[in-house]
Design a protein around this motif. Sequence first.
Motif, PDB file in Angstrom:
ATOM      1  N   ASP A 113       0.824  -1.209   0.000  1.00 33.52           N
ATOM      2  CA  ASP A 113       0.000   0.000   0.000  1.00 33.52           C
ATOM      3  C   ASP A 113       0.859   1.261   0.000  1.00 33.52           C
ATOM      4  O   ASP A 113       1.991   1.263   0.500  1.00 33.52           O
ATOM      5  CB  ASP A 113      -0.907   0.049   1.232  1.00 33.52           C
ATOM      6  CG  ASP A 113      -2.006  -0.987   1.209  1.00 33.52           C
ATOM      7  OD1 ASP A 113      -2.216  -1.608   0.151  1.00 33.52           O
ATOM      8  OD2 ASP A 113      -2.654  -1.188   2.255  1.00 33.52           O
ATOM      9  N   LEU A 115       0.379   5.174   1.447  1.00 33.78           N
ATOM     10  CA  LEU A 115      -0.445   5.955   2.356  1.00 33.78           C
ATOM     11  C   LEU A 115      -0.244   7.451   2.147  1.00 33.78           C
ATOM     12  O   LEU A 115       0.843   7.898   1.774  1.00 33.78           O
ATOM     13  CB  LEU A 115      -0.105   5.629   3.821  1.00 33.78           C
ATOM     14  CG  LEU A 115      -0.164   4.172   4.267  1.00 33.78           C
ATOM     15  CD1 LEU A 115       0.184   4.076   5.752  1.00 33.78           C
ATOM     16  CD2 LEU A 115      -1.521   3.550   3.983  1.00 33.78           C
ATOM     17  N   LYS A 120      -5.174   5.038   3.148  1.00 36.95           N
ATOM     18  CA  LYS A 120      -4.768   4.284   1.965  1.00 36.95           C
ATOM     19  C   LYS A 120      -5.044   5.092   0.702  1.00 36.95           C
ATOM     20  O   LYS A 120      -6.185   5.377   0.364  1.00 36.95           O
ATOM     21  CB  LYS A 120      -5.491   2.941   1.910  1.00 36.95           C
ATOM     22  CG  LYS A 120      -5.049   2.062   0.733  1.00 36.95           C
ATOM     23  CD  LYS A 120      -5.550   0.642   0.885  1.00 36.95           C
ATOM     24  CE  LYS A 120      -5.136  -0.230  -0.284  1.00 36.95           C
ATOM     25  NZ  LYS A 120      -5.447  -1.659  -0.085  1.00 36.95           N
TER      26      LYS A 120
END
Length: 261
Positions: A113, A115, A120
């Motif tokens: 992911d 951020l 997210k």
Amino acid sequence: MELSPHARALGYALEARALTGSTNDDAAAALRAGASGPLWIVAARQEAGRGRLGRAWASPEGNLHASLALVAPCPMREAPQLGYLAGLALLDAVRAVAPQRAAGRFALKWPNDLLLDGGKLAGILLDGVARPDGRAGLVMGFGVNVAGAPTHAPYPVARLADVAPGVGRERLFLALSDALAERLAAFAAADPGARLARIREAWLAQAAGREGGARVRVADGFLRGRVAGLDGQGRLLLETEAGIETIEAGDMTIISRDDGE
């Protein structure tokens, strides 16, 4: 939608579509059909976008849905760790298009992911593909919340428009195609014995969870600790009160220094 001049010069190709099921599935199909790669598939909208573990990925117009098909970019035992390289390239791209003052608000979260302020912003999905010629194929998929973000996600979310309202998916893709071409070229030219360690070191320098810590859901419960690194196979090293835990798979939640339990 356009490739960067650098990517075009290195032989990258692009297929842009208004609508598809999944750009990762399209890229995998191209590899199975004999595409020599590297080939980008980009869609304005997906009807069957997916994330890690087969989870559905919301794919509205205005966001970036893009997948890169590659042929034998490395020995297949190394391929899973190219997800960290993909994360670094995406981080390069968002920092290139966002205001400089926002650079420190982005971070990478294990395993796949990106951020923004702890929410997210993007997910990365790698798929291996068996080709008819015997060479292995690899698909790198990127889903980025550019203009919008899910409204009922079970975790904090963010969108690029929160820090760069004038940046659309076209400009972000241009930066991503450039950054990923540069990262992959450097990977191919590097000493095979050291290149994965360098990727892991670069990823850790940008990783969330090194200060406040992280909580990771694993098969038999939860572990809490500080992100300490990645081992030689790309597994997470979590420093807990009991010592270093090596985690191959799990769902991570970042804990800020101000958070309690």
